[in-house]
Motif scaffolding. Sequence first.
Motif, PDB file in Angstrom:
ATOM      1  N   HIS A   1      47.740  43.490  37.906  1.00  0.00           N
ATOM      2  CA  HIS A   1      49.174  43.327  38.125  1.00  0.00           C
ATOM      3  C   HIS A   1      49.528  42.135  38.988  1.00  0.00           C
ATOM      4  CE1 HIS A   1      48.583  47.607  37.071  1.00  0.00           C
ATOM      5  NE2 HIS A   1      49.588  47.332  36.258  1.00  0.00           N
ATOM      6  N   ILE A   2      48.698  41.113  38.985  1.00  0.00           N
ATOM      7  CA  ILE A   2      48.967  39.928  39.794  1.00  0.00           C
ATOM      8  C   ILE A   2      50.091  39.110  39.167  1.00  0.00           C
ATOM      9  CG2 ILE A   2      47.999  37.748  40.637  1.00  0.00           C
ATOM     10  CD1 ILE A   2      45.292  39.204  40.814  1.00  0.00           C
ATOM     11  N   ALA A   3      51.045  38.716  39.995  1.00  0.00           N
ATOM     12  CA  ALA A   3      52.180  37.909  39.533  1.00  0.00           C
ATOM     13  C   ALA A   3      52.592  36.946  40.635  1.00  0.00           C
ATOM     14  CB  ALA A   3      53.359  38.805  39.162  1.00  0.00           C
ATOM     15  N   ASP A   4      53.123  35.811  40.235  1.00  0.00           N
ATOM     16  CA  ASP A   4      53.656  34.845  41.195  1.00  0.00           C
ATOM     17  C   ASP A   4      54.825  34.131  40.528  1.00  0.00           C
ATOM     18  OD1 ASP A   4      54.266  32.857  42.987  1.00  0.00           O
ATOM     19  OD2 ASP A   4      52.203  32.189  43.296  1.00  0.00           O
ATOM     20  N   PHE A   5      56.018  34.656  40.744  1.00  0.00           N
ATOM     21  CA  PHE A   5      57.199  34.103  40.093  1.00  0.00           C
ATOM     22  C   PHE A   5      57.468  32.663  40.510  1.00  0.00           C
ATOM     23  CE2 PHE A   5      59.417  38.509  39.489  1.00  0.00           C
ATOM     24  CZ  PHE A   5      58.344  38.923  38.721  1.00  0.00           C
ATOM     25  N   SER A   6      57.001  32.261  41.693  1.00  0.00           N
ATOM     26  CA  SER A   6      57.271  30.910  42.191  1.00  0.00           C
ATOM     27  C   SER A   6      56.599  29.836  41.352  1.00  0.00           C
ATOM     28  CB  SER A   6      56.828  30.778  43.651  1.00  0.00           C
ATOM     29  OG  SER A   6      55.411  30.767  43.768  1.00  0.00           O
ATOM     30  N   ILE A   7      55.563  30.215  40.601  1.00  0.00           N
ATOM     31  CA  ILE A   7      54.885  29.249  39.731  1.00  0.00           C
ATOM     32  C   ILE A   7      55.077  29.603  38.255  1.00  0.00           C
ATOM     33  CG2 ILE A   7      53.165  28.572  41.452  1.00  0.00           C
ATOM     34  CD1 ILE A   7      51.165  30.451  39.966  1.00  0.00           C
ATOM     35  N   GLY A   8      55.967  30.551  37.988  1.00  0.00           N
ATOM     36  CA  GLY A   8      56.237  30.932  36.604  1.00  0.00           C
ATOM     37  C   GLY A   8      55.260  31.925  36.020  1.00  0.00           C
ATOM     38  N   MET A   9      54.416  32.525  36.867  1.00  0.00           N
ATOM     39  CA  MET A   9      53.473  33.532  36.398  1.00  0.00           C
ATOM     40  C   MET A   9      54.153  34.896  36.485  1.00  0.00           C
ATOM     41  SD  MET A   9      50.858  34.916  35.313  1.00  0.00           S
ATOM     42  CE  MET A   9      49.703  36.265  35.436  1.00  0.00           C
ATOM     43  N   LEU A  10      54.605  35.403  35.329  1.00  0.00           N
ATOM     44  CA  LEU A  10      55.395  36.629  35.301  1.00  0.00           C
ATOM     45  C   LEU A  10      54.561  37.898  35.341  1.00  0.00           C
ATOM     46  CD1 LEU A  10      58.178  35.650  32.726  1.00  0.00           C
ATOM     47  CD2 LEU A  10      58.179  35.433  35.219  1.00  0.00           C
TER      48      LEU A  10
ATOM     49  N   LYS B   1      44.455  44.441  49.876  1.00  0.00           N
ATOM     50  CA  LYS B   1      44.937  44.047  51.195  1.00  0.00           C
ATOM     51  C   LYS B   1      46.403  43.618  51.170  1.00  0.00           C
ATOM     52  CE  LYS B   1      40.955  44.787  53.125  1.00  0.00           C
ATOM     53  NZ  LYS B   1      40.218  43.813  53.930  1.00  0.00           N
ATOM     54  N   LYS B   2      47.017  43.677  52.341  1.00  0.00           N
ATOM     55  CA  LYS B   2      48.446  43.408  52.481  1.00  0.00           C
ATOM     56  C   LYS B   2      48.816  41.986  52.095  1.00  0.00           C
ATOM     57  CE  LYS B   2      52.152  44.205  55.848  1.00  0.00           C
ATOM     58  NZ  LYS B   2      52.458  44.721  57.215  1.00  0.00           N
ATOM     59  N   ASP B   3      47.900  41.029  52.246  1.00  0.00           N
ATOM     60  CA  ASP B   3      48.169  39.634  51.906  1.00  0.00           C
ATOM     61  C   ASP B   3      48.139  39.374  50.400  1.00  0.00           C
ATOM     62  OD1 ASP B   3      48.443  38.980  54.545  1.00  0.00           O
ATOM     63  OD2 ASP B   3      46.514  37.954  54.743  1.00  0.00           O
ATOM     64  N   GLY B   4      47.777  40.369  49.618  1.00  0.00           N
ATOM     65  CA  GLY B   4      47.682  40.193  48.176  1.00  0.00           C
ATOM     66  C   GLY B   4      49.031  39.963  47.528  1.00  0.00           C
ATOM     67  N   TYR B   5      49.003  39.473  46.308  1.00  0.00           N
ATOM     68  CA  TYR B   5      50.239  39.175  45.588  1.00  0.00           C
ATOM     69  C   TYR B   5      51.160  40.387  45.449  1.00  0.00           C
ATOM     70  CZ  TYR B   5      49.591  34.314  44.151  1.00  0.00           C
ATOM     71  OH  TYR B   5      49.504  32.944  44.138  1.00  0.00           O
ATOM     72  N   CYS B   6      50.588  41.576  45.321  1.00  0.00           N
ATOM     73  CA  CYS B   6      51.386  42.799  45.236  1.00  0.00           C
ATOM     74  C   CYS B   6      51.234  43.626  46.507  1.00  0.00           C
ATOM     75  CB  CYS B   6      50.969  43.621  44.017  1.00  0.00           C
ATOM     76  SG  CYS B   6      51.227  42.790  42.435  1.00  0.00           S
ATOM     77  N   LYS B   7      50.896  42.948  47.597  1.00  0.00           N
ATOM     78  CA  LYS B   7      50.697  43.598  48.902  1.00  0.00           C
ATOM     79  C   LYS B   7      49.614  44.664  48.834  1.00  0.00           C
ATOM     80  CE  LYS B   7      55.458  42.650  50.274  1.00  0.00           C
ATOM     81  NZ  LYS B   7      56.735  43.199  50.788  1.00  0.00           N
ATOM     82  N   GLY B   8      48.637  44.429  47.936  1.00  0.00           N
ATOM     83  CA  GLY B   8      47.509  45.336  47.828  1.00  0.00           C
ATOM     84  C   GLY B   8      47.748  46.573  47.001  1.00  0.00           C
ATOM     85  N   LYS B   9      48.907  46.681  46.373  1.00  0.00           N
ATOM     86  CA  LYS B   9      49.267  47.904  45.651  1.00  0.00           C
ATOM     87  C   LYS B   9      49.089  47.797  44.133  1.00  0.00           C
ATOM     88  CE  LYS B   9      52.815  48.893  49.134  1.00  0.00           C
ATOM     89  NZ  LYS B   9      54.272  49.112  49.352  1.00  0.00           N
ATOM     90  N   GLY B  10      48.880  46.605  43.633  1.00  0.00           N
ATOM     91  CA  GLY B  10      48.807  46.425  42.185  1.00  0.00           C
ATOM     92  C   GLY B  10      47.401  46.263  41.657  1.00  0.00           C
ATOM     93  N   GLY B  11      46.558  45.609  42.446  1.00  0.00           N
ATOM     94  CA  GLY B  11      45.188  45.392  42.011  1.00  0.00           C
ATOM     95  C   GLY B  11      45.053  44.310  40.953  1.00  0.00           C
ATOM     96  N   SER B  12      43.901  44.283  40.336  1.00  0.00           N
ATOM     97  CA  SER B  12      43.516  43.229  39.403  1.00  0.00           C
ATOM     98  C   SER B  12      44.485  43.037  38.240  1.00  0.00           C
ATOM     99  CB  SER B  12      42.119  43.534  38.851  1.00  0.00           C
ATOM    100  OG  SER B  12      41.785  42.689  37.790  1.00  0.00           O
TER     101      SER B  12
END
Length: 328
Positions: free
Chosen positions: A101-110, A88-99
Amino acid sequence: MSYDTELLLRLYRQMVKIRIFEEKAQELFLASELPGFVHLYVGEEAIAVGVCENLRKTDFITSTHRGHGHCIAKGADIYRMMAELFGKKDGYCKGKGGSMHIADFSIGMLGANGVVGGGYNLAVGAALAGKIMKRDDVAVCFFGDGASNRGTFHEALNMAAAWKLPVLFVCENNQYASTTPYRSTTAVEDIAVRAIGYGMPSRIVDGNSVLEVYKAAKELITWIRSGNGPVLLECKTYRIKGHYVGDPELYRAKAEVEVQFANNDPIKRLAELSIKEKLVKQSQLDEVMTETISLVEQSVEKARAAQYPDVSELFDDLYAEEGVKLNA
C-alpha cells in the motif's frame, strides 16, 4: 535511436536500486524482521524504469501488489519505503499499510494496491481529472497478465477509449498469475490484441530490454500527451521470484526459472550491451552497484532504529476530523 552514457547509467542505476531493494526485502522477511507479505519485482525492473524515465513528476502511475519497483522508478524515497515495510511511523503509510500500500501523491504515485486490477479505474480517474483541468499529464496503469482477466480491465479500457483519456495501460506479462500459468487461463497469446475491441492502439515489446521499453514508452507517451487517447503496451517478461517471499513454487520447475534468469536478466543485458557499445565502462557500473548497496543498507539501519506508531494512533487518518468541511 541513439543512447548516451548519462541515460544508460541512469537506467542502470534505477534498475539496480530496485534489485538491491528487493533482495534486501527478501532477506529481511526471511529473517522475520518484516510483518505481512512481500511480493518481489525481481526480473521485471526494465518495465517500470523504461516507462517512468519518460514521465514527469506531475504524471500519475497506479501500481499492483508487486509495487516496489514502480515506486522506486517514479522517484519514491527508499527510506520511507523501507520504514513502511518495517511497520514504522516514518513509513509512507505511517507503518499501517505495509508492502502492498505504498503511495506518494507528491510524485504522482497513486499507490500500490492489494486488490488485483485495483489500479485501472484509479488511473482512468486521474486521467479524466487531468483532462477536465486542461493539463497534458498522463496516467500510467501497471498491471499483470492475470489482472487483465478482471472485469475492471474492460471497464477501464472502454471508458478511456470512449472519452479519449490520456492513459498508458502497461501489461507486465510475467507468465504467472499468482500460482497459475498464463496459458492455462487466458485464451489469447497476446494481451495486446484485446485493445482492438475498444478501438485502441497497442504495442508489444520485450519487457526485459529496458531500452526497448524506454523507446516504446517515449513514443507512446508523447502520442498520448498530444491528445490522441489511450494505448495498451504489453511487456513480455518473466517473474523470477515466487508469487510471494516464501512461496514453495510447486507449480513450476526450478530449472525453468534458472534458465530464464541466466539468459534474460534485464540488468545484465543492459550492462553487457553498454560495455559492448563502449558507452559505459565496467568501473562505472561497479561504482553504481557499490553506491546503491550502501544506500539500501543505510535505509535498513535507519528503518530498524525508527519508532513504531503508538497504539493511540491506531485510528488516525481513517476518518475526517470532526468539523472539517468537505468541498461540495
